[in-house]
Design an enzyme around this catalytic site. Structure first.
Site: not given
Ligand code: ARG
Length: 290
Positions: A84, A109, A183, A283
């Protein structure tokens, strides 16, 4: 109900839709190790195959587009095992020389936090180690003089207080209620120039917010673009504006027209592969405002 009074900057912009692009400075991460190996948002399904080379190809077009638009793009190397990391927007929140680090919600993460902080440190930023859970620009959006801050799924609301104290700016807490829009940058797009212009505008998806947050947005941004559920649901709001050019998901046709009507220049890109991880244009882009 009384009609909201427009401040002079907003009124002027309505009458004169001339837009000005300004060169930006971004941090991106080539998705050489992209895959969907776990599920931390509803978009992700490890059972659906991903194509890393296609992800790189699509990402490269976004990178090239930013360069063509005159923006400076820095790169951070993707670490194997951190798929990610391509979503650099979550790596921190940068204003001026100060980089507020990220502290990720999910274990998968968490190692990204120190990796981004190391990059900021090596590139001359004053790095602030966060005391509270937050996912950087995924949940902190600078709109003119104020910071809009998301909570509900990822960033903890005490990180909003930390950011307010750190940057000495007004921080407005907004609560997200739909897990598809986990987000803030999946539900709000910042459209206007990088200045403290109080008339800076946004586009947003009202249904992503609780009632109180929706009321706040209506009060603060009476002239905002309200996007359709259809465009919102493909992460159409997850876009990047330089004040004139707005890079959006190519499939967000309604949003494209709304932007055009307001004098912006929407440019569609296809990031279908990165959408499998739950991310779009924004993102993949962290703004460095130096
Ligand atoms: N797979 C990532 C997560 O779930 C995607 C992040 C997307 N980033 C964003 N700025 N909305 O954390």
């Amino acid at each position: 109900m009384s009609t909201p009074t427009l401040n002079p900057a907003t009124a002027d912009r309505r009458a004169n839709p001339a837009r000005t692009a300004s060169p930006r400075h971004y941090l991106m991460c080539r998705p050489e190790h992209f895959t969907v190996a776990y599920r931390i948002n509803p978009w992700m399904d490890p059972a659906v195959p991903t194509d890393t080379s296609l992800a790189v190809e699509q990402w490269q077009k976004l990178y090239d587009l930013y360069r063509e638009l005159g923006h400076e793009v820095e790169l951070i190397d993707q670490i194997a095992g951190l798929p990610d990391m391509v979503y650099t927007a979550n790596g921190g929140f940068v204003i001026g020389n100060v980089a507020y680090g990220a502290s990720f919600t999910h274990a998968q993460r968490q190692p990204e936090g120190p990796a981004f902080m190391e990059w900021f440190g090596e590139h001359g930023y004053r790095v602030v180690d966060p005391q509270n859970v937050n996912e950087g620009e995924g949940d902190f959006l600078l709109v003119g003089p104020r910071i809009l801050a998301g909570t509900g799924f990822r960033s903890a609301s005490n990180s909003h207080e930390e950011v307010a104290a750190l940057f000495g700016r007004e921080v407005v807490t907004l609560t997200l209620v739909n897990p598809n829009f986990y987000h803030l940058d999946t539900a709000i797009s910042v459209l206007d120039p990088l200045t403290d212009d109080a008339g800076a505008n946004i586009a947003y998806l009202p249904s992503a917010f609780d009632d109180a947050s929706r009321a706040t947005l209506e009060r603060l941004y009476p002239d905002a673009i309200i996007v359709s559920e259809e465009d919102g649901s493909i992460l159409g709001l997850n876009s990047i504006s330089d004040g004139y050019n707005v890079v959006i998901a190519a499939r967000a046709k309604g949003f494209e027209q709304q932007l055009r009507d307001r004098g912006y220049n929407p440019i569609g890109v296809d990031l279908s592969e990165l959408l499998l991880g739950g991310g779009g244009v924004k993102c993949c882009t962290l703004e460095l405002r130096r």
